[in-house]
Design an enzyme around this catalytic site. Structure first.
Site, mmCIF file in Angstrom:
data_model
loop_
_atom_site.group_PDB
_atom_site.id
_atom_site.type_symbol
_atom_site.label_atom_id
_atom_site.label_comp_id
_atom_site.label_asym_id
_atom_site.label_seq_id
_atom_site.Cartn_x
_atom_site.Cartn_y
_atom_site.Cartn_z
ATOM 1 N N CYS A 119 52.606 14.390 58.414
ATOM 2 C CA CYS A 119 53.772 13.538 58.179
ATOM 3 C C CYS A 119 53.409 12.066 58.377
ATOM 4 C CB CYS A 119 54.875 13.958 59.128
ATOM 5 S SG CYS A 119 56.456 13.308 58.658
ATOM 6 N N CYS A 129 49.140 12.445 10.817
ATOM 7 C CA CYS A 129 49.346 11.073 11.317
ATOM 8 C C CYS A 129 50.687 10.526 10.833
ATOM 9 C CB CYS A 129 48.206 10.179 10.834
ATOM 10 S SG CYS A 129 48.406 8.460 11.316
ATOM 11 N N CYS A 139 51.907 5.432 13.722
ATOM 12 C CA CYS A 139 52.387 4.573 14.814
ATOM 13 C C CYS A 139 51.306 3.553 15.183
ATOM 14 C CB CYS A 139 52.777 5.398 16.036
ATOM 15 S SG CYS A 139 51.387 6.162 16.898
ATOM 16 N N CYS A 183 35.634 8.614 24.009
ATOM 17 C CA CYS A 183 36.276 8.382 25.313
ATOM 18 C C CYS A 183 37.595 9.137 25.466
ATOM 19 C CB CYS A 183 36.496 6.887 25.538
ATOM 20 S SG CYS A 183 37.870 6.182 24.607
ATOM 21 N N CYS A 237 42.215 7.545 22.229
ATOM 22 C CA CYS A 237 43.079 7.661 21.045
ATOM 23 C C CYS A 237 43.827 8.988 21.055
ATOM 24 C CB CYS A 237 42.265 7.507 19.766
ATOM 25 S SG CYS A 237 40.865 8.645 19.633
#
Lengths: 444, 440
Positions: free
Chosen positions: A134, A342, A345, A381, A384
């Site tokens: 705690c 797709c 955006c 990476c 996306c």
């Protein structure tokens, strides 16, 4: 139907779903309701010395339309009389003899510890959990996380407890330390029967912009609270893994706690070595009925994978969690955008161009909004794919032949670690970085 | 039998003309704004004639910076509140939302826009202030949306603005010509008051301008936001009969009189544009037993947006396509329209000989376009009009062929949306400022 029952360090439970020691386990009424709803066990709200609680006790983080993505409390241990709690533990065990009732305890002196252990044993508790976590209020009085942060003190108290206890003892650890293995080892050396983690993380969830006080605000002031809820799961998983892989700890049963809300969370904790899981925030958010989704999902997962018991897949991910130096440097993935899926955006484009490796181009002629991956710049990476709002639209495709592997450690041992910046991946030979002037082309 | 009961009280009128885009409450706005993806170079912004930074204002709503959201909206569009309600968002911002490509409902941008601007207006937030007086004066003819937008913009730059309006209310067709289920008079006038309180342009009501000579002498530049004239004549036999009205006049009376006007049992609306759809819908909602839309070409040739036609059909309007009116029947008072059937061959419309028929009615609404105010405009020296009698402007600065005159709105584009007028006004104001600055 797979067998969900567990025998956790001698504590038997019909399933691995336990309520953590917290407001949902504050009374016999709540614990009975929970068992009736499908929970297999409950760690009673911490019993101990008399306390007084403040009004205004919880704060939370809302993320967009998600309420309580992170949750924080400044509530202390139980403020109900010990005698009432003991009586209710006894009643619950009468109704549910096969469910697990674990008494969470927090006191100061050896005599107090040994007395309260006797009390809960007499009440019929199946196990004990030592609250060394705690991080608010109680720690100011030398208890809770004040113990969890001092391995030597922790070990001493575990030893006192083990001396007196006849039922299994779980030591609950605080994450408010640098290395979870330090208190983990102390608990192991004190001969604890099991370990549970994590307790809450010291936190301030926000500041009121009119009163300049932290949430939850108590008459114009606030204090740090204990952070939990879905936001803390990654920290809990990592600490669980550290204990489950440690040679001196890994034989000890582990109970996973920290942001567990869905069957997926449950499976992930088990895969990293947990044998039971403890839940609080999800029950505080949705009520005890949330366990139905966890159980249904766990059963489905076990059926799909052909597992008969929890032990069939406990710790199954542990061999795959390793150190960076053991990762295969030859592994290569490249993003692929499914043009049919797709929706334009262009979040992937701007994320990559502004914040990653300039590996996505966007030809806006003719009103086109479908971006394209620049293979040579893509370092794989995942950014996306992570920002893409469409399911399965951006996928990471394997480009290596899968035949060769070399790790940093192997290169170190072979004396072939690089001395210049000529890496085949980003920043090195083939990667194109736009010029500084190019940054201003986007001016409107 | 019509679907709507005749409204006899203000409450019944409100029920029949229930708002198509009702205001969002805080919770709905919070959840709806959470859905915005914050697209890069967002298609909704590109689709907005005024280029409002839509992802930004939606994010501001989501972070409870609602006043900031309103500021973002008004920064691009001075009639941000009215446009949120009356813009054909389904074919503009909302139609461009990328969610459409995923078969997910688009963001309700119009309603979010209203949520933010309505709050700012209701709370009388001061978002703008007039620039320090630069000693220059601009006159505007007509207090429609183009002039209001131009006036607001010019006031921020320190110009004194006098708007001359022939009628007794501001905002032109925004208050006189929009279907009542899209926006209420109160909402329109509240926004105007909100802008006027902060920016202090002057509107001279009941002040028709017949000649601009005086204005030329007393002002540094003149903005023509005159809009269009009354409904054009069809030159039909019997057109002068009682019970034959223009759509613009019909809608104006409806907006000003509400439930106090009465529509007879059977109404024929002639035309295929958005105004025809509005008039037909409104006739049905006023309790006409039967409202028939009559258009001389095929359904697919109508100028009206599909959603406007659907709205009319949904109100109980029926349609006659490929019919051309020949004569309004009746003895002094219209009691029917004689039509002739048409066919389109090789793109050319021709009537079918001997196919005449009469449809009985009690009222005829002509929604066949508004006349241009060519006579008034031709009196201005050097002001050129195109072949359709629209004022010719340079679309970079909305300057007319007489450099002292700038123009925008329906008088320039022949009749479009309020949002287009708002954009023209803003651009013209910038044009005026540049022109005056350059010319000392």
């Amino acid at each position: 139907m797979p067998d969900l029952s567990i025998n956790f360090a001698g504590i038997k439970s019909p399933n691995p779903f336990w309520l953590a020691s917290a407001p949902p386990t504050n009374s016999g009424y709540q614990v009975m309701k929970a068992f009736d709803a499908g929970w297999g066990g409950a760690v009673w709200k911490t019993l101990g010395i008399p306390v007084i609680n403040v009004s205004s006790r919880y704060g939370s983080i809302n993320y967009r339309d998600t309420r309580m993505a992170g949750f924080n409390n400044i509530e202390l241990i139980t403020d109900r009389p010990l005698a009432d709690n003991l009586k209710e533990i006894e009643e619950v065990k009468k109704f549910f003899p096969n469910h697990a009732v674990i008494a969470s305890l927090m006191v100061e002196s050896k005599a107090e510890w040994q007395q309260i252990i006797k009390d809960v044993e007499n009440a019929g508790a199946d196990g004990i959990e030592l609250n060394f976590g705690c991080p608010h209020g109680m720690c100011e009085r030398g208890m809770g996380s004040a113990v969890g942060q001092e391995p030597e003190v922790l070990q001493t108290i575990v030893e006192w407890v083990m001396e007196a206890a006849n039922i299994p003892v779980i030591t609950k650890l605080s994450p408010n330390i640098s290395h979870i293995t330090d208190p983990g080892l102390a608990a192991a050396r004190g001969k604890t029967d099991a370990i549970s983690l994590i307790n809450t993380i010291k936190s301030i969830v926000g500041i009121d912009l009119d009163t300049y006080a932290p949430y939850p605000v108590v008459d114009g002031k606030g204090t740090n609270g204990g952070y939990c809820g879905p936001a803390v799961k990654p920290i809990a998983l990592h600490m669980l893994k550290d204990l489950a892989q440690h040679p001196e700890i890994k034989h000890i049963p582990l109970s996973g706690i920290g942001g567990i809300e869905t069957w997926r969370d449950v499976v992930e904790f088990i895969l990293l070595g947990a044998e039971s899981v403890q839940v609080c925030t999800a029950a505080m958010h949705y009520g005890f009925g949330i366990v139905r989704e966890m159980e249904a999902g766990l059963v489905q997962f076990m059926n799909d994978k052909g597992y008969e018991t929890i032990y069939d897949f406990k710790g199954k991910a542990l061999p795959n969690v390793t150190e960076w130096k053991h990762l295969n440097l030859k592994h290569k993935v490249v993003a692929n955008i499914n043009k049919d899926k797709c929706i334009g955006c262009d979040l992937c484009y701007i994320a990559c161009d502004d914040a990653a490796h300039q590996a996505i181009k966007l030809d806006k002629s003719d009103g086109n909004r479908i971006p394209e991956i620049i293979d040579e710049n893509c370092v794989g990476c995942n950014l996306c794919a992570l920002v893409c709002p469409v399911e399965e639209c951006i996928t990471m495709e394997k480009r290596d032949d899968g035949k060769s592997s070399v790790t940093w450690e192997e290169r170190t041992l072979a004396g072939s670690i690089p001395t210049t910046f000529d890496d085949d991946l980003a920043g090195g030979k083939h990667h194109f970085v736009p010029s500084v002037e190019d940054a201003l082309k986007h001016r409107k | 039998m019509g679907e709507y009961k005749r409204p006899t009280t203000a409450i019944e009128f409100e029920q029949n003309f229930a708002q198509k885009k009702p205001l969002m409450n805080d919770t709905e706005a919070y959840y709806e704004s959470s859905r915005c993806l914050y697209c890069y170079d967002a298609p909704c912004v590109q689709a907005c004639p005024t280029g409002i930074d839509i992802p930004l204002f939606i994010k501001q709503i989501n972070t409870k910076n609602t006043v900031g959201a309103a500021k973002t909206i008004f920064d691009s569009n001075w009639l941000g509140n009215a446009c949120g309600k009356i813009c054909p968002t389904g074919v503009l911002c909302e139609g461009a939302c990328v969610y459409n490509h995923q078969d997910v409902p688009p963001l309700q941008i119009g309603r979010l826009q209203n949520y933010a601007t309505d709050k700012a207006i209701a709370e009388k937030r001061n978002l703008f202030h007039a620039g320090s007086d630069n000693g220059k004066k601009i006159a505007m003819v007509g207090a429609g949306p183009a002039s209001i937008a131009a006036a607001c913009e010019l006031r921020t730059l320190g110009y004194a603005v006098d708007i001359f309006e022939a009628k007794d209310k501001p905002t032109g067709l925004t208050v006189y010509g929009i279907a009542p289920y899209k926006i209420t008079n109160e909402e329109v006038l509240n926004e105007l008051a909100f802008l006027q309180d902060q920016l202090g342009f002057v509107i001279h009501y009941n002040h028709p301008i017949t000649s601009t000579k005086d204005l030329e002498e007393n002002y540094d530049a003149i903005f023509l936001g005159v809009g269009l004239g009354p409904t054009a004549e069809l030159n039909l036999k019997g057109e002068d009969k009682q019970g034959v009205v223009g759509a613009v006049e019909f809608i104006e009376e409806l907006r000003m009189q509400h439930h106090k006007i009465s529509v007879p049992d059977k109404v024929i609306v002639i035309g295929g544009g958005n105004t025809a759809m509005d008039a037909a819908s409104e006739s049905a909602r006023m309790g006409a037993n039967e409202t028939i839309l009559a258009y001389r070409r095929d359904k697919s040739d109508m100028g009206a947006y599909d959603f406007e036609y659907e709205l009319a059909v949904g109100s109980g309007v029926t349609s006659l396509f490929n019919v051309q009116p020949l004569e309004i029947m009746g003895n002094g008072k219209a009691n029917g329209v004689k039509f002739i059937k048409t066919v389109t061959e090789n793109g050319r419309l021709r009537t079918v000989e001997g196919s005449e028929f009469i449809v009985a009615c009690d009222m005829v609404i002509k929604a066949t376009g508004q006349a241009k105010l060519a006579d008034f405009l031709r009196d201005i020296d050097g002001l050129e009009l195109d072949s359709k009698k629209r004022i010719i402007v340079n679309t970079a600065n909305y300057q007319t062929t007489n450099p002292k005159y700038f123009a925008g709105g329906d008088a320039v584009n022949g009749g479009a949306e309020v949002v287009n007028a708002a954009y023209h006004g803003k651009m013209a104001a910038k044009g005026i400022h540049e022109w005056i600055t350059d010319n000392g």
